[in-house]
Design a protein around this motif. Sequence first.
Motif, PDB file in Angstrom:
ATOM      1  N   GLU A 177       0.821  -1.216   0.000  1.00 44.50           N
ATOM      2  CA  GLU A 177       0.000   0.000   0.000  1.00 44.50           C
ATOM      3  C   GLU A 177       0.853   1.263   0.000  1.00 44.50           C
ATOM      4  OE1 GLU A 177       0.322  -1.585   4.273  1.00 44.50           O
ATOM      5  OE2 GLU A 177      -0.052  -2.407   2.264  1.00 44.50           O
ATOM      6  N   THR A 178       2.104   1.156   0.435  1.00 46.08           N
ATOM      7  CA  THR A 178       2.986   2.331   0.413  1.00 46.08           C
ATOM      8  C   THR A 178       3.214   2.797  -1.016  1.00 46.08           C
ATOM      9  OG1 THR A 178       4.091   1.553   2.419  1.00 46.08           O
ATOM     10  CG2 THR A 178       5.238   3.227   1.121  1.00 46.08           C
ATOM     11  N   ALA A 179       3.467   1.858  -1.936  1.00 47.45           N
ATOM     12  CA  ALA A 179       3.655   2.216  -3.345  1.00 47.45           C
ATOM     13  C   ALA A 179       2.354   2.739  -3.938  1.00 47.45           C
ATOM     14  CB  ALA A 179       4.156   1.014  -4.133  1.00 47.45           C
ATOM     15  N   LEU A 180       1.239   2.129  -3.567  1.00 48.94           N
ATOM     16  CA  LEU A 180      -0.047   2.580  -4.109  1.00 48.94           C
ATOM     17  C   LEU A 180      -0.373   3.990  -3.633  1.00 48.94           C
ATOM     18  CD1 LEU A 180      -2.512   1.973  -5.782  1.00 48.94           C
ATOM     19  CD2 LEU A 180      -3.530   0.812  -3.824  1.00 48.94           C
ATOM     20  N   ARG A 181      -0.052   4.298  -2.380  1.00 46.48           N
ATOM     21  CA  ARG A 181      -0.305   5.657  -1.872  1.00 46.48           C
ATOM     22  C   ARG A 181       0.441   6.697  -2.701  1.00 46.48           C
ATOM     23  NH1 ARG A 181       1.023   3.900   3.375  1.00 46.48           N
ATOM     24  NH2 ARG A 181       2.668   5.488   3.410  1.00 46.48           N
ATOM     25  N   LEU A 182       1.633   6.323  -3.182  1.00 45.37           N
ATOM     26  CA  LEU A 182       2.390   7.269  -4.005  1.00 45.37           C
ATOM     27  C   LEU A 182       1.666   7.558  -5.315  1.00 45.37           C
ATOM     28  CD1 LEU A 182       5.155   8.824  -4.298  1.00 45.37           C
ATOM     29  CD2 LEU A 182       5.926   6.854  -5.626  1.00 45.37           C
ATOM     30  N   LEU A 183       0.993   6.565  -5.869  1.00 45.18           N
ATOM     31  CA  LEU A 183       0.371   6.714  -7.187  1.00 45.18           C
ATOM     32  C   LEU A 183      -1.060   7.228  -7.133  1.00 45.18           C
ATOM     33  CD1 LEU A 183       1.693   3.522  -9.017  1.00 45.18           C
ATOM     34  CD2 LEU A 183       2.638   5.830  -9.018  1.00 45.18           C
ATOM     35  N   ILE A 184      -1.694   7.189  -5.966  1.00 47.08           N
ATOM     36  CA  ILE A 184      -3.072   7.699  -5.885  1.00 47.08           C
ATOM     37  C   ILE A 184      -3.182   8.919  -4.982  1.00 47.08           C
ATOM     38  CG2 ILE A 184      -4.064   5.432  -6.351  1.00 47.08           C
ATOM     39  CD1 ILE A 184      -4.778   5.204  -3.389  1.00 47.08           C
ATOM     40  N   GLY A 185      -2.081   9.285  -4.316  1.00 50.42           N
ATOM     41  CA  GLY A 185      -2.127  10.417  -3.397  1.00 50.42           C
ATOM     42  C   GLY A 185      -2.215  11.752  -4.123  1.00 50.42           C
ATOM     43  N   ARG A 186      -2.627  12.779  -3.378  1.00 45.37           N
ATOM     44  CA  ARG A 186      -2.778  14.128  -3.930  1.00 45.37           C
ATOM     45  C   ARG A 186      -1.917  15.142  -3.184  1.00 45.37           C
ATOM     46  NH1 ARG A 186      -5.563  13.489  -8.817  1.00 45.37           N
ATOM     47  NH2 ARG A 186      -7.390  12.142  -8.500  1.00 45.37           N
ATOM     48  N   ARG A 187      -1.877  15.030  -1.844  1.00 43.53           N
ATOM     49  CA  ARG A 187      -1.199  16.035  -1.044  1.00 43.53           C
ATOM     50  C   ARG A 187       0.305  15.804  -1.078  1.00 43.53           C
ATOM     51  NH1 ARG A 187      -2.294  15.073   4.120  1.00 43.53           N
ATOM     52  NH2 ARG A 187      -1.945  17.215   4.839  1.00 43.53           N
ATOM     53  N   GLU A 188       1.060  16.898  -1.249  1.00 42.94           N
ATOM     54  CA  GLU A 188       2.508  16.788  -1.413  1.00 42.94           C
ATOM     55  C   GLU A 188       3.167  16.144  -0.204  1.00 42.94           C
ATOM     56  OE1 GLU A 188       6.405  19.532  -2.557  1.00 42.94           O
ATOM     57  OE2 GLU A 188       4.443  20.454  -2.293  1.00 42.94           O
ATOM     58  N   GLU A 189       2.709  16.502   1.025  1.00 39.88           N
ATOM     59  CA  GLU A 189       3.351  15.927   2.205  1.00 39.88           C
ATOM     60  C   GLU A 189       3.125  14.423   2.293  1.00 39.88           C
ATOM     61  OE1 GLU A 189      -0.137  18.488   3.799  1.00 39.88           O
ATOM     62  OE2 GLU A 189       1.159  18.400   2.026  1.00 39.88           O
ATOM     63  N   ASP A 190       1.946  13.957   1.859  1.00 43.32           N
ATOM     64  CA  ASP A 190       1.681  12.519   1.846  1.00 43.32           C
ATOM     65  C   ASP A 190       2.556  11.805   0.816  1.00 43.32           C
ATOM     66  OD1 ASP A 190      -0.258  12.906   3.776  1.00 43.32           O
ATOM     67  OD2 ASP A 190      -1.909  12.991   2.320  1.00 43.32           O
ATOM     68  N   LEU A 191       2.738  12.443  -0.332  1.00 40.33           N
ATOM     69  CA  LEU A 191       3.571  11.845  -1.371  1.00 40.33           C
ATOM     70  C   LEU A 191       5.025  11.778  -0.932  1.00 40.33           C
ATOM     71  CD1 LEU A 191       2.065  13.593  -4.543  1.00 40.33           C
ATOM     72  CD2 LEU A 191       1.590  11.292  -3.684  1.00 40.33           C
ATOM     73  N   LEU A 192       5.507  12.820  -0.273  1.00 41.63           N
ATOM     74  CA  LEU A 192       6.890  12.830   0.207  1.00 41.63           C
ATOM     75  C   LEU A 192       7.108  11.740   1.257  1.00 41.63           C
ATOM     76  CD1 LEU A 192       7.576  16.667   0.437  1.00 41.63           C
ATOM     77  CD2 LEU A 192       8.742  15.033  -1.059  1.00 41.63           C
ATOM     78  N   THR A 193       6.120  11.567   2.143  1.00 39.65           N
ATOM     79  CA  THR A 193       6.226  10.506   3.152  1.00 39.65           C
ATOM     80  C   THR A 193       6.295   9.136   2.493  1.00 39.65           C
ATOM     81  OG1 THR A 193       5.024  11.823   4.792  1.00 39.65           O
ATOM     82  CG2 THR A 193       5.069   9.434   5.126  1.00 39.65           C
ATOM     83  N   ALA A 194       5.404   8.895   1.527  1.00 43.81           N
ATOM     84  CA  ALA A 194       5.414   7.613   0.823  1.00 43.81           C
ATOM     85  C   ALA A 194       6.735   7.397   0.102  1.00 43.81           C
ATOM     86  CB  ALA A 194       4.252   7.547  -0.169  1.00 43.81           C
ATOM     87  N   LEU A 195       7.257   8.433  -0.526  1.00 41.56           N
ATOM     88  CA  LEU A 195       8.505   8.310  -1.273  1.00 41.56           C
ATOM     89  C   LEU A 195       9.671   7.984  -0.344  1.00 41.56           C
ATOM     90  CD1 LEU A 195       9.873   8.428  -3.981  1.00 41.56           C
ATOM     91  CD2 LEU A 195      10.068  10.908  -3.760  1.00 41.56           C
ATOM     92  N   ARG A 196       9.725   8.619   0.821  1.00 43.44           N
ATOM     93  CA  ARG A 196      10.792   8.321   1.776  1.00 43.44           C
ATOM     94  C   ARG A 196      10.711   6.868   2.250  1.00 43.44           C
ATOM     95  NH1 ARG A 196       9.934  13.797   3.556  1.00 43.44           N
ATOM     96  NH2 ARG A 196       8.305  13.083   4.999  1.00 43.44           N
ATOM     97  N   GLU A 197       9.505   6.392   2.513  1.00 43.23           N
ATOM     98  CA  GLU A 197       9.338   4.996   2.947  1.00 43.23           C
ATOM     99  C   GLU A 197       9.759   4.034   1.846  1.00 43.23           C
ATOM    100  OE1 GLU A 197       5.301   4.601   4.181  1.00 43.23           O
ATOM    101  OE2 GLU A 197       5.496   6.025   5.838  1.00 43.23           O
ATOM    102  N   ILE A 198       9.395   4.354   0.613  1.00 41.97           N
ATOM    103  CA  ILE A 198       9.768   3.503  -0.520  1.00 41.97           C
ATOM    104  C   ILE A 198      11.276   3.428  -0.675  1.00 41.97           C
ATOM    105  CG2 ILE A 198       9.767   3.415  -3.055  1.00 41.97           C
ATOM    106  CD1 ILE A 198       6.836   4.384  -2.920  1.00 41.97           C
ATOM    107  N   GLU A 199      11.949   4.557  -0.555  1.00 45.08           N
ATOM    108  CA  GLU A 199      13.405   4.553  -0.728  1.00 45.08           C
ATOM    109  C   GLU A 199      14.084   3.744   0.366  1.00 45.08           C
ATOM    110  OE1 GLU A 199      14.100   8.787  -0.988  1.00 45.08           O
ATOM    111  OE2 GLU A 199      14.337   8.647  -3.168  1.00 45.08           O
ATOM    112  N   ALA A 200      13.572   3.821   1.604  1.00 46.41           N
ATOM    113  CA  ALA A 200      14.154   3.031   2.691  1.00 46.41           C
ATOM    114  C   ALA A 200      13.955   1.541   2.438  1.00 46.41           C
ATOM    115  CB  ALA A 200      13.523   3.447   4.021  1.00 46.41           C
ATOM    116  N   LEU A 201      12.767   1.163   1.981  1.00 47.34           N
ATOM    117  CA  LEU A 201      12.494  -0.245   1.690  1.00 47.34           C
ATOM    118  C   LEU A 201      13.309  -0.741   0.506  1.00 47.34           C
ATOM    119  CD1 LEU A 201       8.643  -0.174   2.231  1.00 47.34           C
ATOM    120  CD2 LEU A 201      10.297  -1.433   3.634  1.00 47.34           C
TER     121      LEU A 201
END
Length: 543
Positions: free
Chosen positions: A280-304
């Motif tokens: 769901e972390t990757a999906l949040r990146l592709l369906i999210g709208r708010r920049e702060e939510d996208l940045l959070t998802a991107l940071r989690e993805i890079e760590a994983l």
Amino acid sequence: MSASRAQGYTPSRIVSHILSRRGIPEGEDTQRFLFPSLRHLTDPFSIPGICEACERIRRAVHGRERVFLYGDGDADGVCAAALLLRMFEQAGVNCSWYLMHRLEEYDISPATIERIADSGVSLLVTVDCGTGSLPAMEAARARGIQAVVIDHHRGAEALPEPHILVNPIVTGAPPAARYLSGTGLAFTVLRGLASLGCGCADTDTRASVDIAAIGTIGDGVPLTGDNRVIVREGLDRLGDSANPGLRMLVERLGARGSREDVVFKINPRINAPGRFGVPETALRLLIGRREEDLLTALREIEALDRKRAQTTAAALRGIAVDGIPADGIVLVEHLPASMCGILASRLAEERNAPCLVCCASGGVIQGSGRSVPGFDLYEALAHRRDLFLSFGGHSGAVGIRFDRNRWDAVADLWKQATTAARAVDRRTLPDITVRLRDITPALAAELARMEPFGPGNREPLFQADNAKVQRIVRQSAGYQVFWVSQDDALFECAIPENARTDIVPDERVSIVFRIRSSQQGGLYRIWLEVTEMWKSAPEPKAS
């Protein structure tokens, strides 16, 4: 190139020969291959099941039904889910969702159906999964839930009424659409809905072709027919994506819109969360709208993704120490199940033969197998489904679970099933023999029209005979660099150091190569990436 220029284009002798060898005759087929366009895509309603699926989804949209979307957690499934969830959101539909991950079983469980039925769901939509989940489909029918299964894996020949199956591998489809990925099928369903005036406009569908391209590349399906159109159009739009999360990822990675960028940069990151149980972390990146939510998802993805790279490297080191059996089946005791597929892919590519990587958890073994072009791995194993707790996949990949006490039986099945594939000489033969003077900027530009290269559309290989080695320049980044001449043409060449080829100045050689070109500082350069090289027989003298 514009449509008008494409209409006036005539391929060169060399490109015509290559296309003809690949079953693409001159005329309209050549135009469609070299200048693919979304208008060339198969009519969605010519694919069995899509008309019924679109009508059912439209009824759910208009009736404001509760919908549940269930998808696979790999890049194909995540991208497919993103396409449909954005459509449901735009249509104002109450759609809950779940993505299965690589630490779970492959099939949808009846227990999952019971949970969503209790929440009032009346329509279940699955993407990149569901064909083999017959017990779940029976449970859905019993609870009054209709399912639309959008999938490309093999499994049941049909689903129980009233469920709808969209699966070209099972039900057939026009040739150009037969090998669509899960994302490609979701994109095709969106096109059907748009034509019905439901969910999204055609312009919105076209804007999502970059997501469709990423999922298509991620699943390794042949880059022919509709897949080629989707990938070519999607890559062209990748640098200016309308999807804010994808745009952020592309910018962070410095991706330039090539298939290689998707394979080596984008898709590993979209796949990484699913390998650790949180797709769901990757999906949040592709369906999210708010920049702060996208940045959070991107940071989690890079760590994983960093964790994925470290785990993969450690596992490969362990396999290298123990050695890979000739039959290509490996059991790694302490490997996370989510890593089996990526290791099997790596080993199959390196060995150019099918590989099965397994891990053990208690009394159950889980494994992922990967095949090589031309060998249907699913078909080779499917006749012994009785050995497995679960079994699914397609011609290029399978996922299995079985009791540990059946290890010997499964290993024997694998050895017998893949013997023919291991015995085949898989060296790629050149497409055409040329003179070095035939290699021009115009030819390089024509070859670029054949991109993207990949499964089903490999990059052309050329052969030149009786070329003279002029000089050896240097060793650079794992390559030996030298120059060859023939007639009045002179080219720089590079061959891998591990090719075990002696390069002798003034010797006459035959070379097999790919044509490379680059432009830097206003200078255009063509060079040859050599894959094979041997001493030439003398050319016959003209009488």
